[in-house]
Design a protein around this motif. Structure first.
Motif, PDB file in Angstrom:
ATOM      1  N   GLU A  96       0.832  -1.206   0.000  1.00 45.36           N
ATOM      2  CA  GLU A  96       0.000   0.000   0.000  1.00 45.36           C
ATOM      3  C   GLU A  96       0.866   1.256   0.000  1.00 45.36           C
ATOM      4  O   GLU A  96       0.586   2.234  -0.705  1.00 45.36           O
ATOM      5  N   ASP A 108       2.351   2.017  -3.426  1.00 45.49           N
ATOM      6  CA  ASP A 108       1.386   2.229  -4.507  1.00 45.49           C
ATOM      7  C   ASP A 108       1.178   3.728  -4.694  1.00 45.49           C
ATOM      8  O   ASP A 108       0.312   4.340  -4.074  1.00 45.49           O
ATOM      9  N   SER A 159      -0.047   5.288  -7.090  1.00 51.55           N
ATOM     10  CA  SER A 159      -1.235   5.663  -7.859  1.00 51.55           C
ATOM     11  C   SER A 159      -2.270   6.361  -6.986  1.00 51.55           C
ATOM     12  O   SER A 159      -3.158   7.047  -7.501  1.00 51.55           O
ATOM     13  N   LYS A 160      -2.148   6.192  -5.674  1.00 45.23           N
ATOM     14  CA  LYS A 160      -3.087   6.837  -4.756  1.00 45.23           C
ATOM     15  C   LYS A 160      -2.743   8.302  -4.499  1.00 45.23           C
ATOM     16  O   LYS A 160      -3.490   9.016  -3.835  1.00 45.23           O
TER      17      LYS A 160
END
Length: 456
Positions: free
Chosen positions: A268, A271, A273-274
């Motif tokens: 997480e 990542d 992309s968040k």
């Protein structure tokens, strides 16, 4: 099934019937080639520890330009080099001026070439070390020396990040304390982020710019994994308590627990992309290899914000013995916007107040020409910069001669750089020692001076 290390045979059979594969993956992925330590690890070996004295910085980000970035074409302006271009240099060769335009920036009037327009916006935040020098002009030895303090790769020493973890522990026990993103496979390889004779849990965790961490993906349900891990740890603790147990066992135990925690936290965290679209655009994140360095910079900020003690990011490809002009346009185009965005992002989030950033290469390049379009290595005088916690802003320490060949003022060996970085992190380099093979070792060996002139 591959036999699990350290497990007695009878219990291996129990694991086999349970379908356990986690232990081997944790060992292979986190410990790699260096599952060893020179003494038994203390309980919670990565728990935060008090520094020797008040620290100016809590964490460090090292932005490594692997291959020797040419300072003469980027941020080391020498008027005499432009004036005498085409003449023989003091040590031989033909003096060659940069093909790029230089201009001054900020209240400090710091010089940058037009290759680095975004980084130039931070001119008044940077603390330059302009009198650096090192011992060897060969990349493998110089890169290893920059990372471990020793140019002799055959006598492996712990990496700088491993020493920091050993001295300070880490803030977030659910994450590795030392992460290296896209480390170069050559020029020393894993030695540059290894722990050598320090316990194995102090070595760096290697990831790539896609957020991939080898062997971390769970293959079974979490509750079953926990049962498997408990059984493995019971066996390993039995072995650790037995006479003549290998020193590495405690490091293995710790790595198993960390790997289990990381399966839930790290994917997480990596990542990106968040992140909001405007943040990704500010860093210049794009798909494919062209966006690799930008992705590293975003990850470095996220990891540092989450409490990782030491993060290294790397951009290779600076070894311009040829194709200097086009090569620099390409490389600088890859790092200028992301590095600038990283500094701006850290500052906007208040992280630059307690995060130290180091930017530089293993050595520099000469002001003379090599072939029709190249520059050879230079170990006698080159710059790096620091910014962030604990260092003066808009400050320059040291200098090279009129052509940028040799450090003539504020000379600073790579060992002095290590001593100074440790001091900024609250560690006395002469006291940060580890007993191995009958003697006390340290990152700076028997040398190193702290350059307090750069301290804020």
């Amino acid at each position: 099934m591959t036999q699990l290390p350290f497990a007695p045979y009878s219990r291996r059979q129990a694991l086999k019937s349970a379908g356990a594969g986690f232990g081997y993956l944790a060992l292979a992925g986190l410990l790699g080639e260096q599952a060893r330590g020179a003494e038994k690890a203390a309980p919670q070996p990565l728990a935060p520890r008090a520094p020797h004295f008040a620290a100016k910085a809590k964490r460090l980000i090292f932005v490594h330009m692997n291959g020797a970035m040419s300072q003469h074409d980027t941020f080391e302006y020498k008027a005499q080099l432009f004036k005498d271009a085409g003449k023989p240099g003091p040590g031989g060769g033909i003096l060659t001026a940069p093909k790029f335009k230089f201009s001054q920036h900020g209240d400090t009037g710091s010089w940058f070439s037009d290759l680095l327009p975004n980084l130039a916006k931070h001119a008044d935040k940077l603390c330059w070390l302009r009198g650096l020098y090192t011992d060897t002009p060969a990349h493998p030895q110089a890169v290893v020396q920059l990372h471990t303090g020793s140019a002799n790769a055959a006598l492996t020493r712990p990496s700088m990040g491993a020493w920091l973890l050993y001295g300070l522990g880490t803030e977030n026990q659910d994450l590795p304390g030392y992460v290296t993103i896209n480390p170069p496979p050559n020029f020393g390889g894993a030695v540059n982020y290894g722990s050598a004779f320090l316990p194995a849990h102090f070595q760096g965790t290697r990831i790539n710019d896609q957020g991939y961490l080898p062997n971390l993906k769970a293959t079974t349900a979490s509750d079953l994994q926990r049962k498997q891990l408990d059984l493995i740890q019971e066996m390993n603790r039995d072995l650790a308590a037995a006479p003549g147990a290998p020193d590495a066992v405690d490091g293995v135990i710790e790595s198993f627990e960390l790997a289990f925690k990381m399966q839930g936290k790290v994917p997480e965290l990596l990542d990106i992309s968040k992140e909001p679209k405007k943040v990704l655009e500010a860093y210049g994140v794009k798909d494919g290899p062209a966006g690799a360095f930008a992705r590293q910079c975003v990850m470095a900020r996220r990891l540092s914000e989450a409490g990782v003690r030491f993060v290294e990011i790397c951009q290779p490809g600076w070894d311009h013995h040829s194709n200097l002009h086009k090569g620099l346009i390409d490389r600088c185009g890859s790092v200028d916007q992301p590095t600038s965005a990283l500094l701006a992002d850290l500052e906007a989030r208040g992280l630059l107040d307690d995060t130290l950033v180091l930017f530089g290469s293993e050595f520099g390049r000469l002001p003379t020409a090599q072939g029709p379009d190249g520059r050879d290595h230079n170990i006698t005088g080159y710059p790096m910069f620091l910014t962030g916690a604990g260092v003066k802003k808009g400050f320059s320490y040291g200098a090279t001669d009129e052509y940028g060949i040799k450090a003539v003022d504020g000379r600073m060996h790579s060992t002095d750089l290590h001593a100074t970085l440790l001091a900024l992190m609250g560690l006395d380099h002469e006291k940060l020692t580890y007993k191995y093979a009958g003697r006390d070792f340290r990152l700076t060996d028997v040398k190193g001076s702290v350059v307090k002139e750069i301290f804020a």
